[in-house]
Design an enzyme around this catalytic site. Structure first.
Site, PDB file in Angstrom:
ATOM      1  N   GLU A 285      -9.663 -33.747 -13.324  1.00  0.00           N
ATOM      2  CA  GLU A 285      -9.922 -32.586 -14.275  1.00  0.00           C
ATOM      3  C   GLU A 285     -10.031 -31.205 -13.756  1.00  0.00           C
ATOM      4  O   GLU A 285     -10.819 -30.736 -13.666  1.00  0.00           O
ATOM      5  CB  GLU A 285     -11.139 -32.799 -14.867  1.00  0.00           C
ATOM      6  CG  GLU A 285     -11.244 -34.231 -15.462  1.00  0.00           C
ATOM      7  CD  GLU A 285     -12.800 -34.524 -16.016  1.00  0.00           C
ATOM      8  OE1 GLU A 285     -13.667 -33.927 -15.668  1.00  0.00           O
ATOM      9  OE2 GLU A 285     -12.955 -35.507 -16.872  1.00  0.00           O
ATOM     10  N   ARG A 288     -10.138 -24.404 -12.679  1.00  0.00           N
ATOM     11  CA  ARG A 288      -9.770 -23.230 -11.687  1.00  0.00           C
ATOM     12  C   ARG A 288      -8.691 -23.212 -10.876  1.00  0.00           C
ATOM     13  O   ARG A 288      -7.814 -22.423 -11.028  1.00  0.00           O
ATOM     14  CB  ARG A 288     -11.066 -23.063 -10.724  1.00  0.00           C
ATOM     15  CG  ARG A 288     -11.062 -21.633 -10.007  1.00  0.00           C
ATOM     16  CD  ARG A 288     -12.247 -21.762  -8.760  1.00  0.00           C
ATOM     17  NE  ARG A 288     -13.343 -22.218  -9.337  1.00  0.00           N
ATOM     18  CZ  ARG A 288     -14.352 -21.497  -9.746  1.00  0.00           C
ATOM     19  NH1 ARG A 288     -14.085 -20.465  -9.821  1.00  0.00           N
ATOM     20  NH2 ARG A 288     -15.519 -22.246 -10.064  1.00  0.00           N
ATOM     21  N   ARG A 323     -18.782 -13.615 -13.725  1.00  0.00           N
ATOM     22  CA  ARG A 323     -18.915 -14.413 -12.184  1.00  0.00           C
ATOM     23  C   ARG A 323     -19.692 -13.683 -11.066  1.00  0.00           C
ATOM     24  O   ARG A 323     -20.807 -14.186 -10.421  1.00  0.00           O
ATOM     25  CB  ARG A 323     -17.636 -14.875 -11.911  1.00  0.00           C
ATOM     26  CG  ARG A 323     -16.824 -15.696 -12.847  1.00  0.00           C
ATOM     27  CD  ARG A 323     -15.607 -16.516 -12.290  1.00  0.00           C
ATOM     28  NE  ARG A 323     -16.012 -17.498 -11.207  1.00  0.00           N
ATOM     29  CZ  ARG A 323     -15.890 -17.494 -10.230  1.00  0.00           C
ATOM     30  NH1 ARG A 323     -15.471 -16.260  -9.435  1.00  0.00           N
ATOM     31  NH2 ARG A 323     -16.396 -18.361  -9.312  1.00  0.00           N
ATOM     32  N   TYR A 327     -22.791 -15.434 -10.195  1.00  0.00           N
ATOM     33  CA  TYR A 327     -22.925 -16.271  -9.025  1.00  0.00           C
ATOM     34  C   TYR A 327     -22.617 -15.583  -7.602  1.00  0.00           C
ATOM     35  O   TYR A 327     -22.557 -16.042  -6.689  1.00  0.00           O
ATOM     36  CB  TYR A 327     -21.734 -17.296  -9.039  1.00  0.00           C
ATOM     37  CG  TYR A 327     -21.557 -17.842 -10.199  1.00  0.00           C
ATOM     38  CD1 TYR A 327     -22.368 -19.095 -10.773  1.00  0.00           C
ATOM     39  CD2 TYR A 327     -20.451 -17.810 -11.181  1.00  0.00           C
ATOM     40  CE1 TYR A 327     -22.255 -19.735 -11.939  1.00  0.00           C
ATOM     41  CE2 TYR A 327     -20.254 -18.383 -12.415  1.00  0.00           C
ATOM     42  CZ  TYR A 327     -21.109 -19.426 -12.701  1.00  0.00           C
ATOM     43  OH  TYR A 327     -20.862 -19.910 -13.795  1.00  0.00           O
ATOM     44  N   CYS A 354     -25.653  -2.293 -19.998  1.00  0.00           N
ATOM     45  CA  CYS A 354     -26.965  -1.543 -19.496  1.00  0.00           C
ATOM     46  C   CYS A 354     -27.567  -2.602 -18.716  1.00  0.00           C
ATOM     47  O   CYS A 354     -28.727  -3.110 -19.103  1.00  0.00           O
ATOM     48  CB  CYS A 354     -27.697  -1.230 -20.908  1.00  0.00           C
ATOM     49  SG  CYS A 354     -29.263  -0.439 -20.620  1.00  0.00           S
TER      50      CYS A 354
HETATM   51  N1  LLP Z   1     -14.749 -31.524 -14.970  1.00  0.00           N
HETATM   52  C1  LLP Z   1     -16.073 -31.271 -15.458  1.00  0.00           C
HETATM   53  C2  LLP Z   1     -16.820 -32.334 -16.044  1.00  0.00           C
HETATM   54  C3  LLP Z   1     -16.603 -30.037 -15.142  1.00  0.00           C
HETATM   55  O1  LLP Z   1     -17.922 -29.930 -15.536  1.00  0.00           O
HETATM   56  C4  LLP Z   1     -15.909 -29.086 -14.661  1.00  0.00           C
HETATM   57  C5  LLP Z   1     -16.340 -27.582 -14.651  1.00  0.00           C
HETATM   58  C6  LLP Z   1     -14.466 -29.120 -14.314  1.00  0.00           C
HETATM   59  C7  LLP Z   1     -14.168 -30.527 -14.610  1.00  0.00           C
HETATM   60  C8  LLP Z   1     -13.626 -28.251 -13.783  1.00  0.00           C
HETATM   61  O2  LLP Z   1     -14.158 -27.876 -12.669  1.00  0.00           O
HETATM   62  P1  LLP Z   1     -13.021 -26.574 -11.851  1.00  0.00           P
HETATM   63  O3  LLP Z   1     -11.693 -27.450 -11.281  1.00  0.00           O
HETATM   64  O4  LLP Z   1     -12.807 -25.703 -12.536  1.00  0.00           O
HETATM   65  O5  LLP Z   1     -14.045 -26.350 -10.519  1.00  0.00           O
HETATM   66  N2  LLP Z   1     -18.594 -20.973 -14.342  1.00  0.00           N
HETATM   67  C9  LLP Z   1     -18.251 -21.480 -13.116  1.00  0.00           C
HETATM   68  C10 LLP Z   1     -17.647 -22.734 -12.952  1.00  0.00           C
HETATM   69  C11 LLP Z   1     -18.438 -23.854 -13.739  1.00  0.00           C
HETATM   70  C12 LLP Z   1     -17.501 -25.219 -14.005  1.00  0.00           C
HETATM   71  C13 LLP Z   1     -18.205 -26.110 -14.804  1.00  0.00           C
HETATM   72  N3  LLP Z   1     -17.461 -27.363 -14.832  1.00  0.00           N
HETATM   73  C14 LLP Z   1     -17.669 -20.268 -12.127  1.00  0.00           C
HETATM   74  O6  LLP Z   1     -17.270 -19.220 -12.750  1.00  0.00           O
HETATM   75  O7  LLP Z   1     -17.390 -20.349 -10.900  1.00  0.00           O
END
Ligand code: LLP
Length: 431
Positions: A285, A288, A323, A327, A354
């Site tokens: 899955e 990013r 972001r 973070y 603000c």
């Molecule tokens: N699968 C599940 C169940 C997830 O919760 C997530 C991300 C992904 C796949 C995809 O993960 P990726 O390949 O994108 O790392 N807002 C945060 C990231 C939150 C990720 C939430 N879940 C940021 O801006 O870094």
């Protein structure tokens, strides 16, 4: 700074694909997100090929939360992607994009009755996060006269090197069912009349720049697979989630490639399933990794100010890119029209919101800037627009796609009228 290949500098100007970013800023106004379709395609193919080189039965489920624009989902759908959806809204988008229900997984640790019902009605598999949810789903499926295929989300209790807010497989995190309860969860599912446990799901976190935790995750999943196979579960898929990070600081960071990830994880997977004598599909899955580097956020300098340090005040803030504030994330910044000028100044790039924390980039070396200059904030394709808000009554900006010599709006910008139109006059305030 080594730029990703779709970003180049010609005669002092930053280009995305064939397009001068200053021209795009002029045409669409700022702020604006700009995404490169070719790069999206390349990223998907690279990831898919890397895994399929090891095992043919791999299904990519794009994590729609990373960037839910319909045009992007459609591109991935045309390349064969499924989707990890985390709400009924994302489910709706994925189906609209033409992704078949059998390539979707409805994830989430807190689904409503309606979420579960819609997923059952649409024939989408569901990743369950608790015994309580299993019980509710069994009842809903029974009422609808359906048998639902499910996975459980395993909490593997793995520490990962990333920001604590996006580490999801820790023993203490809210997601998944702990290893010591997971076999019981499958047993309970086998006893349900309307639920068929055919999958296993896990996701250990996001922006992970080391492949070792993914190998550990795989080992945990294979151990559980062994136990539940013995119990009579026929696993159709093992879903290892997403999480592979990207380099945001192009001077300092190096990210493992999808090939390095696949070369580390896949041999463990293959050896494990061979030992168990099972042949499940492998689901992944990524979010990013497919979209992060495809997009830049163009923002214009409103004013420059020197107080205890130099601030450059731009027209995008954490309303559009949260972001850095949330973070402490790093995004590289390029002065679009001064891309090859010497970086003589140090600026902190701040948005119009603000709040003191409305900082997009802190203490960055940049050429001398003035009002009207356009800056590109890099690598904003993942969790950029998708986490944007209307805070301070700021309409969200447009999203533009480029492809070869073409460019166009894939989501229009909102207006204040859009915001105001959702508000209602209360009956007791009517004259
Ligand atoms: N699968 C599940 C169940 C997830 O919760 C997530 C991300 C992904 C796949 C995809 O993960 P990726 O390949 O994108 O790392 N807002 C945060 C990231 C939150 C990720 C939430 N879940 C940021 O801006 O870094």
């Amino acid at each position: 700074m080594t730029l990703p290949e779709h970003l180049t500098i010609h005669e002092g100007h930053l280009y995305i694909g064939m397009h001068d970013c200053n021209d795009l800023a002029k045409e669409y106004g700022t702020p604006v997100y700009v995404t490169d379709e070719e790069k999206l395609r390349q990223n998907f193919i690279r990831y898919n090929d890397a895994l399929k080189a090891h095992y043919s039965d791999v299904q990519l489920l794009y994590a729609a939360k990373a960037n839910g624009n319909l045009s992007i989902l459609k591109i991935f759908a045309s390349l064969g992607a499924g989707a990890d959806v985390f709400s009924s809204g994302e489910l709706h988008l994925a189906l609209l994009a033409g992704i078949p229900p059998e390539k979707l997984l409805f994830n989430g640790s807190s689904k409503t009755h309606d979420d579960l019902r819609v997923a059952v009605e649409k024939g989408v598999r569901i990743s369950l996060d608790s015994f309580d949810e299993l019980k509710q789903l069994d009842k809903i499926a029974g009422e609808l006269g359906r048998i639902v295929e499910v996975s459980f989300r395993v909490n593997p209790a793995i520490d990962v090197p990333t920001h604590p807010k996006i580490a999801t497989g820790l023993a203490t995190s809210k997601f998944g069912i702990p290893a010591d309860q997971i076999v019981d969860a499958y047993r309970a599912a086998l006893e349900c009349e309307n639920v068929d446990p055919v999958g296993m799901h896990c996701h250990i976190g996001s922006q992970i720049l080391d492949v070792t935790p993914f190998v550990k995750e795989m080992e945990v999943l294979l151990k559980v697979a062994g136990e539940i196979t013995k119990m009579g579960v026929h696993l159709k898929f093992i879903d290892i989630g997403g999480g592979l990070g990207i380099a945001y600081d192009h001077e300092k960071e190096v990210a493992p490639t999808p090939k390095e990830y696949a070369d580390a994880v896949m041999p463990v997977f293959i050896a494990g399933i061979q030992k168990l004598g099972i042949k499940p599909q492998l689901w992944v899955e990524p979010g990013r990794n497919l979209v992060g580097d495809t997009t830049i956020l163009l923002t214009r300098v409103n004013s420059v100010k020197t107080s205890h340090k130099k601030f450059v005040n731009v027209d995008a803030g954490f309303n559009l890119l949260i972001r850095p504030a949330m973070y402490g994330s790093h995004h590289d910044v390029i002065a679009v029209g001064k891309a090859d000028e010497e970086k003589t100044e140090e600026y902190t790039v701040t948005g119009p919101i603000c709040e003191t924390g409305d900082i997009l980039a802190e203490n960055r070396k940049l050429p001398e800037l003035e009002s009207g200059d356009v800056l590109a904030i890099l690598d904003t394709g993942a969790y950029g627009y998708s986490m944007a808000s209307q805070y301070n009554c700021r309409p969200r900006c447009p999203e533009v796609m480029i492809f070869e010599d073409r460019h166009g709006i894939m989501r229009r910008g909102e207006s204040v009228v859009d915001i105001v139109n959702t508000m209602k006059r209360l009956p007791w305030h009517e004259k």
